[in-house]
Design an enzyme around this catalytic site. Structure first.
Site, PDB file in Angstrom:
ATOM      1  N   PHE A 449      16.183 -28.681  39.403  1.00 20.24           N
ATOM      2  CA  PHE A 449      15.113 -29.561  38.949  1.00 20.24           C
ATOM      3  C   PHE A 449      14.492 -30.348  40.106  1.00 20.24           C
ATOM      4  CE2 PHE A 449      17.761 -29.259  35.018  1.00 20.24           C
ATOM      5  CZ  PHE A 449      16.816 -28.611  34.240  1.00 20.24           C
ATOM      6  N   HIS A 466      16.881 -31.152  25.641  1.00 22.99           N
ATOM      7  CA  HIS A 466      17.937 -31.336  24.632  1.00 22.99           C
ATOM      8  C   HIS A 466      19.320 -30.937  25.141  1.00 22.99           C
ATOM      9  CE1 HIS A 466      18.042 -27.065  22.588  1.00 22.99           C
ATOM     10  NE2 HIS A 466      18.003 -26.974  23.893  1.00 22.99           N
TER      11      HIS A 466
END
Length: 581
Positions: A449, A466
């Site tokens: 990321f 999630h």
């Protein structure tokens, strides 16, 4: 289309453009006046009239729409409700009936927005579906008037249904369409109705299947003990479906011709009597149907075939395999806040699957079973605007798995370029999948990321957040915000927990994420707060199939950005990827 189809289409257009709600309701329900008329008129508005037509091919339909002054490039959606009704009416497999909905826009007497709802079933010359077309043109079973319910809630929907029934309308089925997140309640009009239509529909945006159950007469009257027994044996259902997939029963069965148990047992190498017991249970679930000559596969069961479009076989094997075993430690997860999966296998499921390539591949395939939620996504305004830009625009799929979602978007918008950010071991599989379909329009970045490529126009986080707790989600969103130029858009695809506690797939997945992954599902306002903590602002959200939503966000600090009022779209834009971390 026949001349009769064309005439019916023109008549429907004229009707929709000339009627108004206050005049039409008393014609539909003779005797309706006073407080009940006001109650209906205040809560409902005449929205459309519908008909079913049978073009020989899609271009013919588009030409007829244009000839009637209707928009010919309107988006199609599958019709779940009408397809089921036709399948039941003519005893056909619903998979054979590719019924579509088009909703070209027209305007009422006061300029109000309305549509002509056109159901289509393509019937090429010589098709065996021609008998359906002949009968439906005569009976017009699917022609109806529709009133859209303003601000629907269970109490309002039950009250409106009661008014219709008191004035002679009879409940006549309905259904929930996940492609557009809307629920329809059908009624047969009173015998003395003067509206010219035998059927009427109440349309309510959102999922109202609890109210629909009583409308269609499917409320169960089980004793509490029987209800609880059905709930307690849910694990049997999971294992029966997983065993069905493991034995490859769907591949060995036919959807038209019954197969006897002895022959089937020989094909799948099973004990005949034991297989018969399993098949009877699967018949109770609707996966197969039983007749005097044996068993055949249903449309539901066909989804467990390995080569089926959107196959759910890998999902059955995952839920009946590793996740089934780890769910046995749900009580540990609830007591200690630790995932049952890590307690059982000693590590999180991402690392565990990475060390077991066959499970990693199955997991990737299982995530593809939910790809139906992405069908409307390429039509999202952010993506259509980017796709029509004069200069080429770039979309980054962050942790985009095997690239299924990115490939779908790039295929729909040939001018877009894509970047897939993923782990090195996933990149090669994605490259093999994407190169044949999108060629050199996609580049591949191996990383985490923190490596989100800067300078793109659209960023996508699909079923990523999630997987993580709030702190990690904030880090991921900040990584995206740092990479985003001032003009860039961020699209987040997730299931949203309902604010009112109504039934939702998100609630079930919230339990799964807690026990097996260590993440969670969230409400829209929760995501809004996470976005704000990362310097982003939630612009709007729109529903997708399978109880999913797409959240649209932009950078707060953008000088060209003025926050829009928060709104919730009533349908999929008017008109993936595996969670790999």
């Amino acid at each position: 289309m026949t001349s009769g189809d064309t005439a019916r289409l023109r008549a429907t257009v004229d009707f929709v453009t000339n009627q108004d709600t206050g005049t039409l309701l008393p014609l539909l329900l003779p005797g309706l006046d006073g407080p009940e008329l006001r109650a209906l008129a205040d809560r409902c508005r005449f929205a459309h009239a519908a008909l079913l037509v049978f073009p020989a091919d899609p271009p013919m339909l588009r030409a007829e729409l244009a000839a009637c002054g209707l928009t010919a490039d309107v988006t199609e959606q599958p019709s779940v409700v009408v397809r089921k009704r036709l399948a039941l009416r003519y005893q056909r497999d619903a998979a054979e009936l590719d019924v579509r909905i088009l909703r070209p826009t027209v305007h009422g007497p006061e300029g109000e927005h309305r549509v002509v709802e056109v159901f289509t079933l393509t019937v090429p010359p010589g098709s065996e579906l021609a008998t359906i077309a002949v009968h439906e043109r005569i009976q017009e079973n699917e022609a109806h008037l529709a009133f859209e319910v303003e601000r629907p809630d269970p109490l309002v929907l039950r009250g409106l249904s009661s008014i219709l029934e008191r004035h002679g309308a009879v409940a006549d089925g309905g259904g929930y369409n996940p492609h557009e997140d809307g629920t329809v309640f059908y009624f047969t009009a009173p015998a003395d109705s003067k509206a010219g239509y035998r059927r009427v529909e109440l349309y309510a945006s959102g999922d109202h299947r609890d109210v629909l159950a009583s409308h269609v007469g499917s409320d169960r009257t089980d004793e509490p003990a029987e209800t609880l027994l059905r709930l307690l044996t849910g694990a049997w259902t999971t294992q029966a479906l997983a065993t069905c997939a493991q034995l490859r029963l769907p591949e060995a069965l036919d959807t038209r011709t019954a197969v006897d148990v002895e022959a089937l047992a020989q094909t799948v190498n099973a004990h005949p009597d034991s297989l018969a017991t399993l098949l009877r249970y699967l018949a109770m679930l609707g996966v197969v149907s039983q007749g005097p000559d044996g068993f055949r596969l249903t449309e539901l069961g066909a989804l467990l075939r390995a080569n089926a479009s959107g196959s759910m076989r890998p999902l059955a094997l995952m839920y009946g395999g590793p996740f089934y075993h780890s769910f046995a430690l749900l009580s540990h997860a609830v007591r200690n806040g630790q995932t049952g999966f890590e307690q059982l296998f000693g590590e999180n499921h991402f690392d565990y699957f990475a060390r077991h390539p066959e499970l990693a591949e199955r997991f990737d395939r299982s995530m593809a079973a939910s790809s139906r939620m992405f069908e409307p996504l390429p039509a999202h305004p952010v993506l259509t605007t980017a796709g029509r830009a004069a200069e080429p625009r770039t979309i980054v799929d962050v942790a985009g798995g095997n690239g299924a979602l990115l490939g779908r978007v790039l295929a729909a918008h040939p001018s877009l370029r894509g970047i897939l950010l993923e782990r090195p071991n996933v990149i090669e599989a994605a490259r093999r999948s994407l190169v044949p379909t999108v060629g050199d329009r996609c580049t591949y970045h191996a990383g985490d990321f923190a490596d989100v490529p800067p300078g793109a126009d659209v960023y996508v986080l699909s079923r990523v957040l999630h997987d993580w707790d709030d702190d990690r989600c904030r880090e991921i969103l900040r990584d995206c915000a740092r990479a985003m130029p001032a003009h860039a858009d961020l699209l987040i695809i997730e299931r949203l927990l309902p604010a009112d506690g109504s039934a939702s797939l998100a609630t079930a997945w919230d339990l799964h994420m807690m026990c097996n992954v260590g993440g969670r599902e969230r409400r829209a306002d929760h995501y809004s707060r996470l976005l704000e903590s990362a310097g982003l602002h939630l612009v709007d959200r729109s529903p997708l199939p399978l109880d999913a939503h797409v959240l649209h966000a932009r950078k707060v600090a953008s000088p060209a950005y003025v926050p829009a009022p928060h709104r919730v779209a009533a349908s999929c834009f008017e008109g993936s990827r595996p969670a790999s971390r």
